[in-house]
Enzyme design. Structure first.
Site, PDB file in Angstrom:
ATOM      1  N   LYS A 156       0.845  -1.210   0.000  1.00 23.32           N
ATOM      2  CA  LYS A 156       0.000   0.000   0.000  1.00 23.32           C
ATOM      3  C   LYS A 156       0.876   1.254   0.000  1.00 23.32           C
ATOM      4  O   LYS A 156       0.643   2.199  -0.757  1.00 23.32           O
ATOM      5  CB  LYS A 156      -0.881  -0.001   1.239  1.00 23.32           C
ATOM      6  CG  LYS A 156      -1.461   1.362   1.601  1.00 23.32           C
ATOM      7  CD  LYS A 156      -2.331   1.334   2.840  1.00 23.32           C
ATOM      8  CE  LYS A 156      -1.570   1.575   4.100  1.00 23.32           C
ATOM      9  NZ  LYS A 156      -1.316   2.981   4.439  1.00 23.32           N
ATOM     10  N   ASN A 157       1.925   1.260   0.849  1.00 22.08           N
ATOM     11  CA  ASN A 157       2.720   2.476   1.038  1.00 22.08           C
ATOM     12  C   ASN A 157       3.752   2.713  -0.060  1.00 22.08           C
ATOM     13  O   ASN A 157       4.470   3.709  -0.024  1.00 22.08           O
ATOM     14  CB  ASN A 157       3.373   2.470   2.423  1.00 22.08           C
ATOM     15  CG  ASN A 157       2.333   2.663   3.513  1.00 22.08           C
ATOM     16  OD1 ASN A 157       1.179   2.994   3.223  1.00 22.08           O
ATOM     17  ND2 ASN A 157       2.716   2.431   4.748  1.00 22.08           N
ATOM     18  N   CYS A 192      -4.467  12.396  13.308  1.00 25.40           N
ATOM     19  CA  CYS A 192      -5.252  11.157  13.181  1.00 25.40           C
ATOM     20  C   CYS A 192      -5.106  10.427  14.512  1.00 25.40           C
ATOM     21  O   CYS A 192      -4.498  10.935  15.454  1.00 25.40           O
ATOM     22  CB  CYS A 192      -4.759  10.317  12.017  1.00 25.40           C
ATOM     23  SG  CYS A 192      -3.218   9.480  12.355  1.00 25.40           S
ATOM     24  N   ARG A 200       0.818  14.353  13.480  1.00 21.53           N
ATOM     25  CA  ARG A 200       1.263  14.118  12.099  1.00 21.53           C
ATOM     26  C   ARG A 200       1.297  15.381  11.235  1.00 21.53           C
ATOM     27  O   ARG A 200       0.615  15.499  10.228  1.00 21.53           O
ATOM     28  CB  ARG A 200       0.424  13.011  11.468  1.00 21.53           C
ATOM     29  CG  ARG A 200       0.527  11.735  12.294  1.00 21.53           C
ATOM     30  CD  ARG A 200      -0.143  10.569  11.691  1.00 21.53           C
ATOM     31  NE  ARG A 200       0.611  10.056  10.567  1.00 21.53           N
ATOM     32  CZ  ARG A 200       0.161   9.067   9.788  1.00 21.53           C
ATOM     33  NH1 ARG A 200      -1.022   8.567  10.035  1.00 21.53           N
ATOM     34  NH2 ARG A 200       0.875   8.625   8.775  1.00 21.53           N
ATOM     35  N   ASP A 235       4.898   0.295  12.018  1.00 20.02           N
ATOM     36  CA  ASP A 235       3.664  -0.300  11.492  1.00 20.02           C
ATOM     37  C   ASP A 235       3.503  -1.759  11.900  1.00 20.02           C
ATOM     38  O   ASP A 235       2.471  -2.351  11.610  1.00 20.02           O
ATOM     39  CB  ASP A 235       3.615  -0.189   9.962  1.00 20.02           C
ATOM     40  CG  ASP A 235       3.460   1.247   9.523  1.00 20.02           C
ATOM     41  OD1 ASP A 235       3.626   1.529   8.329  1.00 20.02           O
ATOM     42  OD2 ASP A 235       3.196   2.110  10.386  1.00 20.02           O
ATOM     43  N   ARG A 239      -8.453  -0.322   4.954  1.00 22.12           N
ATOM     44  CA  ARG A 239      -7.611   0.716   4.326  1.00 22.12           C
ATOM     45  C   ARG A 239      -6.304   0.124   3.825  1.00 22.12           C
ATOM     46  O   ARG A 239      -5.734   0.592   2.845  1.00 22.12           O
ATOM     47  CB  ARG A 239      -7.284   1.816   5.338  1.00 22.12           C
ATOM     48  CG  ARG A 239      -8.473   2.630   5.775  1.00 22.12           C
ATOM     49  CD  ARG A 239      -8.047   3.827   6.548  1.00 22.12           C
ATOM     50  NE  ARG A 239      -7.017   4.569   5.825  1.00 22.12           N
ATOM     51  CZ  ARG A 239      -6.476   5.703   6.285  1.00 22.12           C
ATOM     52  NH1 ARG A 239      -6.844   6.173   7.446  1.00 22.12           N
ATOM     53  NH2 ARG A 239      -5.566   6.336   5.585  1.00 22.12           N
TER      54      ARG A 239
HETATM   55  C1  EPZ Z   1       4.391   6.888   6.510  1.00 24.25           C
HETATM   56  O1  EPZ Z   1       3.611   7.901   7.115  1.00 24.25           O
HETATM   57  C2  EPZ Z   1       3.470   5.684   6.358  1.00 24.25           C
HETATM   58  N1  EPZ Z   1       2.351   6.039   5.479  1.00 24.25           N
HETATM   59  C3  EPZ Z   1       2.945   5.256   7.736  1.00 24.25           C
HETATM   60  O2  EPZ Z   1       2.169   4.080   7.545  1.00 24.25           O
HETATM   61  C4  EPZ Z   1       4.138   4.910   8.613  1.00 24.25           C
HETATM   62  O3  EPZ Z   1       3.668   4.572   9.903  1.00 24.25           O
HETATM   63  C5  EPZ Z   1       5.078   6.115   8.697  1.00 24.25           C
HETATM   64  O4  EPZ Z   1       5.484   6.517   7.366  1.00 24.25           O
HETATM   65  C6  EPZ Z   1       6.340   5.806   9.493  1.00 24.25           C
HETATM   66  O5  EPZ Z   1       7.009   4.734   8.917  1.00 24.25           O
HETATM   67  C7  EPZ Z   1       2.557   6.048   4.141  1.00 24.25           C
HETATM   68  O6  EPZ Z   1       3.645   5.781   3.660  1.00 24.25           O
HETATM   69  C8  EPZ Z   1       1.372   6.391   3.302  1.00 24.25           C
HETATM   70  P1  EPZ Z   1       6.434  10.174   8.658  1.00 24.25           P
HETATM   71  P2  EPZ Z   1       4.180   9.420   7.167  1.00 24.25           P
HETATM   72  O7  EPZ Z   1       6.327  11.480   7.935  1.00 24.25           O
HETATM   73  O8  EPZ Z   1       5.049   9.682   6.011  1.00 24.25           O
HETATM   74  C9  EPZ Z   1       6.801  13.327  12.166  1.00 24.25           C
HETATM   75  C10 EPZ Z   1       0.342   2.688   7.822  1.00 24.25           C
HETATM   76  O9  EPZ Z   1      -0.014   2.087   8.832  1.00 24.25           O
HETATM   77  N2  EPZ Z   1       6.734  14.374  11.119  1.00 24.25           N
HETATM   78  O10 EPZ Z   1       7.558   9.264   8.330  1.00 24.25           O
HETATM   79  O11 EPZ Z   1       3.007  10.311   7.402  1.00 24.25           O
HETATM   80  C11 EPZ Z   1       5.507  12.541  12.280  1.00 24.25           C
HETATM   81  O12 EPZ Z   1       4.584  13.219  13.097  1.00 24.25           O
HETATM   82  C12 EPZ Z   1       0.776   4.125   7.899  1.00 24.25           C
HETATM   83  O13 EPZ Z   1       0.433   2.165   6.676  1.00 24.25           O
HETATM   84  C13 EPZ Z   1       6.834  15.705  11.500  1.00 24.25           C
HETATM   85  O14 EPZ Z   1       6.975  16.024  12.674  1.00 24.25           O
HETATM   86  O15 EPZ Z   1       5.072   9.366   8.475  1.00 24.25           O
HETATM   87  C14 EPZ Z   1       5.974  11.228  12.891  1.00 24.25           C
HETATM   88  O16 EPZ Z   1       6.078  11.378  14.282  1.00 24.25           O
HETATM   89  C15 EPZ Z   1       0.513   4.706   9.276  1.00 24.25           C
HETATM   90  N3  EPZ Z   1       6.758  16.678  10.543  1.00 24.25           N
HETATM   91  C16 EPZ Z   1       7.372  11.040  12.284  1.00 24.25           C
HETATM   92  O17 EPZ Z   1       7.768  12.332  11.793  1.00 24.25           O
HETATM   93  C17 EPZ Z   1       6.586  16.376   9.214  1.00 24.25           C
HETATM   94  O18 EPZ Z   1       6.535  17.308   8.372  1.00 24.25           O
HETATM   95  C18 EPZ Z   1       7.405  10.069  11.107  1.00 24.25           C
HETATM   96  O19 EPZ Z   1       6.374  10.463  10.223  1.00 24.25           O
HETATM   97  C19 EPZ Z   1       6.484  15.014   8.840  1.00 24.25           C
HETATM   98  C20 EPZ Z   1       6.570  14.034   9.811  1.00 24.25           C
END
Ligand code: EPZ
Length: 419
Positions: free
Chosen positions: A22-23, A117, A122, A306, A398
């Site tokens: 998916k990702n 969420c 996020r 995840d 999802r």
């Molecule tokens: C991706 O989300 C995945 N989703 C998530 O999978 C996964 O849990 C996550 O990466 C971590 O591996 C997709 O790829 C569609 P991040 P993403 O930006 O990109 C903080 C699932 O279950 N952050 O890597 O949204 C954020 O709050 C989903 O399939 C900031 O602070 O995650 C988090 O604490 C859930 N500022 C950390 O970084 C920003 O601008 C990692 O988030 C961006 C992120």
């Protein structure tokens, strides 16, 4: 709302085919916005988030043909709308992946701020910081991010926090920018490499994906491509734990074990037997003694966040004490209280869950809260004696393709009750 009814305690046997990731499919669909030519994506998982992404592309003016369930043929030659509206973004944060492609190809993008969420606030400020450094003008009006740029310029950008979709957005913005972009502290997930492989097939010039430093040299235009999405490493890990928690032996096909080595190694330490055959098949058996083993989630190649909820469910059945620490998201333990309702012995302390096992689980009425928490509840329901009902299973739809059918196919007693 649909529910799952599970009658637990059943041993599993047989084989499960793993779907596409998916990702990876989500950023790859968004990447089709970068070219007016046809992009064909194969092995796309049939899950709700991909249906949402398809709708977003169509709303932007793309044509998306689905000649068979898991093949998408996308053409973005007629995009005339540059807005990802709130009603789509609020159901799927990955809609923000339209931002980079729209700004770099059309010079304009209006994307609703995704908001938080269940698992955390996020934010996307790192995505926006990166685009501003490349020359985009970013405004926030009424919850909508408005980004404009004549032509993005390459820049050196360091992410203070590793961000998966932030790295993906920036990569897609950079492939059509003027000059060279270097990304420091880039995410290294396999899905990043898969996206880069697609972009390279389209004519992009990218080096270093899979490492913390990625270099992109912008080109003037991209071509079409035909690309097969990698297997879903999180679905694979989820089924490994399904076998372990039910003390069963099953076979997983269409896997890429190299994408989940941290999970495989951790489960082997727990006492789960896992063998790979080299052609994408994993044999897993959980009929031995399971020991409590601590884990802390980390960015790739560490233990994936995840997989945390699913692993926690397994630890409730392992012998001894274990500590599960969530290092990526601030609120990713919503499954813990639901597992306690089944009889799990879990004590929360800050970002860690302290588990004492094995605790016999008895079926109960549960409510799913987010995608991976739902998977954790299904796994626990498979191990619980008696009947477990799980409400709001749209969360699990999802990211898992017909999970109840795949589980029934290996002997689980689980059915979807239409709500
Ligand atoms: C991706 O989300 C995945 N989703 C998530 O999978 C996964 O849990 C996550 O990466 C971590 O591996 C997709 O790829 C569609 P991040 P993403 O930006 O990109 C903080 C699932 O279950 N952050 O890597 O949204 C954020 O709050 C989903 O399939 C900031 O602070 O995650 C988090 O604490 C859930 N500022 C950390 O970084 C920003 O601008 C990692 O988030 C961006 C992120």
């Amino acid at each position: 709302m649909d529910k799952f009814r599970i009658n637990g305690g059943k041993r599993l046997s047989g084989r499960v085919a793993i779907s596409g990731a998916k990702n990876s499919a989500l950023p790859c669909l968004a990447a089709a916005l970068l070219t007016p030519k046809n992009v064909t994506l194969r092995n796309v998982p049939y899950v709700r988030d991909l249906i949402t992404m398809r709708r977003l592309l169509e709303d932007l003016g793309c044509t998306v043909l689905v000649p068979e369930l898991r093949t998408h043929e996308i053409n973005a030659g007629t995009v005339e709308n540059f807005e990802a509206p709130y009603d789509l973004v609020k159901t799927m944060r990955a809609s923000v992946l339209a931002l980079g492609p729209l700004v770099t190809r059309f010079g304009e993008a209006h994307v609703s701020l995704p908001g938080g969420c269940a698992i955390g606030q996020r934010p996307i400020e790192l995505h926006l910081m990166a685009l501003e450094k490349m020359g985009a003008k970013i405004e926030l009006q009424n919850g909508i991010v408005k980004a404009n740029a004549s032509r993005l310029r390459g820049a050196d950008i360091e992410f203070e926090t590793v961000t998966v979709t932030g790295t993906e957005n920036l990569m897609m913005a950079a492939v059509l920018a003027q000059g060279t972009t270097r990304i420091y502290n880039a995410a290294c997930e396999p899905e990043i490499v898969d996206l880069a492989n697609l972009l390279t097939k389209m004519g992009a010039r990218i080096e270093g994906t899979g490492t913390p430093t990625v270099t992109i040299t912008g080109v003037d235009a991209l071509d079409g491509a035909d690309h097969r999405i990698i297997p879903d490493r999180i679905e694979t890990g989820t089924f490994l734990i399904a076998a372990a928690i039910t003390r069963s032996g099953i076979e997983l096909n269409n896997c890429e074990p190299g994408h989940l080595l941290a999970v495989i190694e951790k489960l082997q330490k727990v006492g789960v037997k896992i063998e790979q055959t080299g052609d994408g098949t994993l044999f897993v058996s959980g009929d031995g003694k399971l020991r409590g083993v601590d884990v802390a989630t980390a960015v790739y190649p560490g233990f994936p966040t995840d997989m945390q909820a699913q692993y926690l469910a397994l630890m409730t059945q392992a012998e001894g004490d274990s500590v599960v620490t969530e290092s990526i998201f601030e609120n990713r333990f919503l499954h813990a209280s639901e597992l306690q309702r089944l009889g799990a012995r879990i004590r929360m302390s800050g970002h860690s869950a302290h588990i004492h096992g094995p605790a016999p689980l008895a079926g109960a009425q549960l409510i799913a809260s987010d995608l991976r928490a739902s998977a954790s509840l299904v796994l626990a329901g498979l191990a619980a004696e008696g009947e477990t009902w799980i409400d709001r299973v749209y969360h699990i739809d999802r990211g898992y393709e017909r999970i109840e059918e795949k589980l029934r196919g290996v002997g689980a007693e689980i059915e979807r009750v239409k709500g």
